[in-house]
Design a protein around this motif. Structure first.
Motif, PDB file in Angstrom:
ATOM      1  N   GLU A   1      15.920  -4.279  31.589  1.00  0.00           N
ATOM      2  CA  GLU A   1      16.041  -5.273  32.566  1.00  0.00           C
ATOM      3  C   GLU A   1      14.975  -5.811  32.377  1.00  0.00           C
ATOM      4  O   GLU A   1      14.360  -6.882  32.899  1.00  0.00           O
ATOM      5  N   ARG A   2      13.630  -4.824  33.088  1.00  0.00           N
ATOM      6  CA  ARG A   2      12.523  -5.202  33.434  1.00  0.00           C
ATOM      7  C   ARG A   2      12.035  -4.983  31.414  1.00  0.00           C
ATOM      8  O   ARG A   2      11.032  -5.712  32.806  1.00  0.00           O
ATOM      9  N   TYR A   3      11.987  -5.732  31.308  1.00  0.00           N
ATOM     10  CA  TYR A   3      11.121  -6.397  29.765  1.00  0.00           C
ATOM     11  C   TYR A   3      12.036  -7.705  29.103  1.00  0.00           C
ATOM     12  O   TYR A   3      11.403  -8.371  28.927  1.00  0.00           O
ATOM     13  N   ARG A   4      13.231  -7.997  30.559  1.00  0.00           N
ATOM     14  CA  ARG A   4      13.763  -9.680  29.845  1.00  0.00           C
ATOM     15  C   ARG A   4      13.024 -10.520  29.814  1.00  0.00           C
ATOM     16  O   ARG A   4      12.818 -11.642  28.761  1.00  0.00           O
TER      17      ARG A   4
ATOM     18  N   GLU B   1       6.644  -0.430  18.621  1.00  0.00           N
ATOM     19  CA  GLU B   1       7.360   0.262  19.603  1.00  0.00           C
ATOM     20  C   GLU B   1       7.967  -0.314  20.780  1.00  0.00           C
ATOM     21  O   GLU B   1       7.318  -0.175  21.470  1.00  0.00           O
ATOM     22  N   ILE B   2       9.528   0.177  20.906  1.00  0.00           N
ATOM     23  CA  ILE B   2       9.514  -0.623  21.621  1.00  0.00           C
ATOM     24  C   ILE B   2      11.303   0.434  22.660  1.00  0.00           C
ATOM     25  O   ILE B   2      11.518   1.403  22.073  1.00  0.00           O
ATOM     26  N   VAL B   3      11.464  -0.260  23.660  1.00  0.00           N
ATOM     27  CA  VAL B   3      12.742   0.517  24.024  1.00  0.00           C
ATOM     28  C   VAL B   3      13.713  -0.234  24.111  1.00  0.00           C
ATOM     29  O   VAL B   3      14.143  -1.379  24.746  1.00  0.00           O
TER      30      VAL B   3
ATOM     31  N   PRO C   1      14.322   5.366  22.389  1.00  0.00           N
ATOM     32  CA  PRO C   1      13.182   4.629  22.064  1.00  0.00           C
ATOM     33  C   PRO C   1      13.260   4.028  20.417  1.00  0.00           C
ATOM     34  O   PRO C   1      13.858   4.618  19.994  1.00  0.00           O
ATOM     35  N   LEU C   2      12.544   3.143  19.777  1.00  0.00           N
ATOM     36  CA  LEU C   2      12.848   2.653  19.231  1.00  0.00           C
ATOM     37  C   LEU C   2      11.561   1.643  18.712  1.00  0.00           C
ATOM     38  O   LEU C   2      10.672   1.665  18.725  1.00  0.00           O
ATOM     39  N   GLU C   3      11.900   1.899  16.569  1.00  0.00           N
ATOM     40  CA  GLU C   3      10.758   1.907  15.885  1.00  0.00           C
ATOM     41  C   GLU C   3      11.447   0.221  15.447  1.00  0.00           C
ATOM     42  O   GLU C   3      12.245   0.237  14.721  1.00  0.00           O
ATOM     43  N   LEU C   4      10.466  -0.760  15.789  1.00  0.00           N
ATOM     44  CA  LEU C   4      10.977  -2.469  15.277  1.00  0.00           C
ATOM     45  C   LEU C   4      10.071  -2.990  14.060  1.00  0.00           C
ATOM     46  O   LEU C   4       8.453  -2.513  13.947  1.00  0.00           O
TER      47      LEU C   4
END
Length: 692
Positions: free
Chosen positions: A361-364, A388-390, A400-403
Motif C-alpha cells: 500500500e505504501r508504494y501505490r 530492486e522492489i518489494v 524482496p524482488l529484482e525486476l
C-alpha cells in the motif's frame, strides 16, 4: 434476333377452352422460338403442371371445371417460380387489379395481336432472368457465408477443408457429385501439391493423388495456369487414374490470394457429359477466394499457435516470474513461476490491476504516477533497467524482488513486460555476509588488541617484578612499626593487584600458559548458582536448566569459574534494582557444516553450550560490537575495569570455543558459550596417534 440459351429453353403452357383460339396462340408462341404445350381447361392445366415444369402460363379466365382465377390461385400456391398472364374476352368480369393481386404478372384483353403477346412474353423472360440472377447471387452469398461459418469454428485446417467439400457438393443447383479433394502447395517443395482433405475419394485415389506435381494431371495444370480446368469426362489429361475408375468430369479450381500466388487447388467431381456452366464457375471462383483467406488465416493461426506453444514452453519452465501489464495497468500475462511466487493463479489475476494485487500500500501512489507516464508514451524511469522492489504475496507477506522491465507495442497500445526474481535468499546471504565481515573485523581487532596488550603486559610484568622485589627488600630493612614499613606495604599491595591485572591481560591475549584438566562444568555451574542465590538481591530470581548428562570439557576449573561469575555478575548488574530473571542453561549440541551459521569459527563436532540470559536493559548494536574490547565498559567510573568480558573472550577462545551475544535494547541479553566436549578432543588425539 438470336435468342439466348435461357430463352430457347423457355417453356409455355397455353390453357383455353376455345380450341381455335388455343391453337392460334400456341402457334404464335412456337413461332417465337419457345417450347409450347396446351390444355383445355384449368383442371387439365393443373394436371400437366403436376408432372412437368413450366416457366409461363397463358390462361383464359372463363373455363369449365376450374376457371382462370381458380387455376391462377392453384399455380401461385404450388409453383411460385411459374409466371401467369391472364387472357380474357370479358374485361369487366375481372379487373386488372384482381388478377394482379391473385398473382398474375400481366393481363391481356382478347382479341390481341401477336406483337402484343410477344412483348408481354419478352418482359416476363427479362424479369425471370433478373429473378434467377438475384437468386443465384443470394445462393452464392449463402455458400460464402456458410464457408466463413465453417472457418470460425475452432477446428484444424484439414477439418475445415473437409467440411467445405461436404457442404459445397450439397447445393443442388451447382449439379456437383458428392466427391472432391483439396490440395495445398507443399511447404518444403513449392512445385508440389499435397492432398490435405478429401470427400469420398477411393483408397487408390488417395494414394495416387497424395502428391501431385504442379503441371501434371488436371489439378496440377489448374495450379500451373492459375485458371479453372474443366473436363466433362475422363480424357488423356486425366493422368492420375486407377483400374476400374468410373467415368466422370471435373472442375479443378486454383486457390490463390492477390497476385496469383498459388496456395492450392480444389477439385470437384461432376457427372460425365455435364456441360460447362459459367454460373457454377463464378460460384467456385468466389469460393476459392474465400477459401484462400480461410487457409491463410488458419495457417497464420497455426504459426501463432506454434510460436505461442514455444513461448509457453519457455515461460512455463522459467524459475523467474514473467508478468505482462497493459497500458491500463491490468495484468495480461502471468506465468506459472508468478503463480508460485505470489500465490495467485492466472485465473485470479488476469485482467485485474497489477499494483492493487502485488504492490504494498505504501508504494501505490508512486506506481500510479509511473503508470500514467507509461500509458502515454511507453516510457518510464525503470524501463530498460534492473531494479530492486518489494512485492506482496497473496498471504500478505512482503518479499524482496529484482525486476527487469521492458516494453512492447501490441495493436497500437503499450505493454510492459517484467521479469521478476525472488531475491529473499540472496538478501539473507548478503545479510549473513555483512555479519561475517563484521565478525571478521571484530576478530581481527580483538587479535590486534590482544597482541598489543600481551606485549605491554610482558614489559609491565618486568617493571612490576622490580617494584615488588625492591619493595620486599626495603620492607626487610625497616622496622615493622614504622610509617615507612606501612607505606611500603601499600606499595606491595598495589604491585600485587597490578600483577593480577597483568595476569588477566595475558589470559585475554592467550599468552599465559595454563594447565587444563577434565572439568564437569555442571558442578561449577551449580556451585556458582548456590553462591549467587545467597548474594543476589531479592528482586532477581534464578532459573536454571542444566543437563547433567553433558560431557566434560578440557579446561582450567578456576578460569571456567571466572567465566561463569563474570557473565552472571554482568547479567545481575544489567537488571539493576528492577525485578528480573537470570536464566542459566547447559546443553550438549552438535555443530556441523550446515548448522554452524553464526558460529563460523567453530570446527564441526560436539560442544557443551552454556547460556546466561537476563531480562535487563539490553544493549545497542554498537555496544555489542565492542563489549569484548579490553577496558571497554558501560558502567560508571569506579564500578568496573572493563576487563571482565575481555577475560571471558580470551579464556573461551583459548579452549577452541566461542562466545555469542544476542541483545536488544529493553529486551535483555543472551550470552551463549560454546566449549568443545572433552571426549571429542580425546577421540581426535587417538585418531592422530593411530594415523601416525
Amino acid at each position: 434476333m438470336k435468342k439466348s440459351e435461357s430463352e430457347n429453353c423457355f417453356r409455355v403452357l397455353v390453357v383455353d377452352d376455345d380450341s381455335e383460339y388455343r391453337e392460334i396462340v400456341a402457334r404464335w408462341v412456337t413461332s417465337m422460338g419457345y417450347h409450347c404445350e396446351t390444355a383445355e381447361d384449368g383442371q387439365m392445366g393443373a394436371d400437366y403442371l403436376r408432372n412437368a415444369s413450366c416457366d409461363l402460363v397463358l390462361t383464359d379466365m372463363v373455363m369449365p371445371n376450374m376457371d382462370g382465377m381458380q387455376f391462377l390461385k392453384h399455380i401461385k400456391e404450388r409453383y411460385d417460380d411459374t409466371s401467369v398472364i391472364v387472357l380474357t374476352g370479358y374485361s369487366k368480369e375481372y379487373s386488372f387489379r384482381d388478377v394482379i393481386q391473385a398473382g398474375a404478372v400481366d393481363f391481356i384483353e382478347k382479341p390481341f395481336r401477336k406483337e402484343v403477346l410477344e412483348a408481354k412474353i419478352a418482359r416476363v423472360i427479362h424479369e425471370k432472368t433478373l429473378r434467377d440472377s438475384y437468386r443465384e447471387e443470394m445462393m452464392t452469398k449463402q455458400v460464402l457465408i456458410d464457408l466463413l461459418n465453417i472457418s470460425i469454428k475452432n477446428k484444424k485446417l484439414e477439418d475445415v477443408l473437409r467440411e467445405f467439400l461436404v457442404f459445397i457438393t450439397k447445393f443442388p443447383w451447382l449439379k456437383l457429385e458428392p466427391k472432391g479433394a483439396v490440395f495445398l502447395v507443399s511447404e518444403n517443395e513449392k512445385d508440389m501439391l499435397e492432398l490435405k482433405a478429401h470427400h469420398n475419394f477411393e483408397a487408390p485415389l488417395q494414394t495416387i493423388c497424395s502428391r501431385v506435381p504442379i503441371g501434371r494431371c488436371l489439378c496440377g495444370r489448374a495450379g500451373l495456369a492459375c485458371e479453372i480446368v474443366f473436363a466433362d469426362q475422363l480424357d488423356s489429361l486425366h493422368e492420375n487414374r486407377f483400374e476400374g475408375i468410373q467415368n466422370h468430369g471435373h472442375y479443378c479450381v486454383p486457390i490463390s490470394l492477390t497476385g496469383n500466388k498459388l496456395m492450392g487447388v480444389f477439385t470437384l467431381d461432376i457427372k460425365a457429359g455435364t456441360e460447362r456452366n459459367e454460373k457454377v464457375e463464378t460460384v467456385l471462383k468466389a469460393s476459392a477466394k474465400t477459401l484462400a483467406q480461410i487457409i491463410n488465416s488458419k495457417q497464420d493461426e497455426a504459426t501463432i499457435a506454434a510460436q505461442e506453444q514455444r513461448f509457453r514452453a519457455m515461460t512455463d519452465n522459467m524459475l523467474d516470474a514473467i508478468i505482462m501489464m497493459d497500458n491500463h495497468g491490468r495484468i495480461s500475462f502471468w506465468n506459472p513461476a508468478a503463480e508460485k511466487m505470489f500465490g495467485y493463479s492466472s485465473e485470479e489475476v488476469l485482467g485485474r490491476d497489477l499494483h492493487a494485487i502485488i504492490a504494498p500500500e505504501r508504494y501505490r501512489f508512486q506506481y500510479e504516477a509511473a503508470l500514467k507516464k507509461f500509458s502515454a508514451s511507453g516510457r518510464g524511469n525503470a524501463i530498460g533497467k534492473t531494479i530492486e522492489i518489494v512485492g506482496r504475496c497473496k498471504s500478505g507477506k512482503e518479499i524482496p524482488l529484482e525486476l527487469s522491465l521492458s516494453t512492447l507495442k501490441v495493436k497500437g497500445t503499450w505493454q510492459a513486460v517484467g521479469i521478476v526474481r525472488n531475491i529473499s535468499a540472496r538478501k539473507e546471504l548478503e545479510k549473513e555476509q555483512e555479519r561475517l565481515q563484521k565478525q571478521l573485523r571484530q576478530s581481527q581487532k580483538m587479535q590486534a588488541v590482544g597482541t598489543l596488550a600481551g606485549g605491554i603486559a610482558h614489559d609491565f610484568n618486568n617493571i612490576l617484578g622490580s617494584i615488588i622485589g625492591f619493595t620486599d627488600m626495603a620492607m626487610a630493612d625497616v622496622p615493622q612499626e614504622s610509617q615507612m614499613y606501612r607505606d611500603l606495604r601499600h606499595i606491595l599491595a598495589a604491585g600485587n593487584r597490578a600483577k593480577e591485572l597483568v595476569g588477566q591481560i595475558l589470559t585475554f591475549s592467550r599468552q599465559k600458559e595454563e594447565e587444563f584438566v577434565s572439568v564437569k562444568i555442571q558442578r561449577l555451574l551449580k556451585e556458582a548458582i548456590t553462591l549467587l542465590q545467597s548474594s543476589l538481591p531479592e528482586n532477581i530470581k534464578i532459573q536454571h536448566d542444566i543437563d547433567d548428562e553433558c560431557n566434560c570439557i578440557l579446561a582450567d576449573p578456576g578460569q571456567i569459574h571466572q567465566v561463569i561469575m563474570n557473565l552472571c555478575t554482568n547479567a545481575c548488574h544489567a537488571m539493576g534494582e528492577k525485578e528480573g530473571i537470570l536464566r542459566i542453561g547447559l546443553q550438549e549440541v552438535y555443530v556441523d557444516e550446515k548448522e554452524r551459521g553464526h558460529a563460523t569459527e567453530l570446527k564441526s563436532g560436539l560442544y557443551v553450550r552454556m547460556s546466561i540470559a537476563d531480562t535487563g536493559t539490553g544493549m545497542e548494536s554498537d555496544v555489542v560490537d565492542r563489549i569484548f574490547e579490553p577496558f571497554f565498559t558501560t558502567k560508571r567510573l569506579g564500578e568496573g575495569t572493563g576487563m571482565g568480558l575481555s577475560l571471558v573472550h580470551g579464556i573461551i577462545a583459548e579452549l577452541g570455543g566461542r562466545v555469542d551475544v544476542k541483545s536488544k535494547t529493553g529486551q535483555g541479553s543472551l550470552f551463549e558459550v560454546y566449549i568443545p566436549a572433552f571426549f571429542e578432543c580425546e577421540e581426535r588425539e587417538q585418531n592422530e596417534e593411530s594415523s601416525a
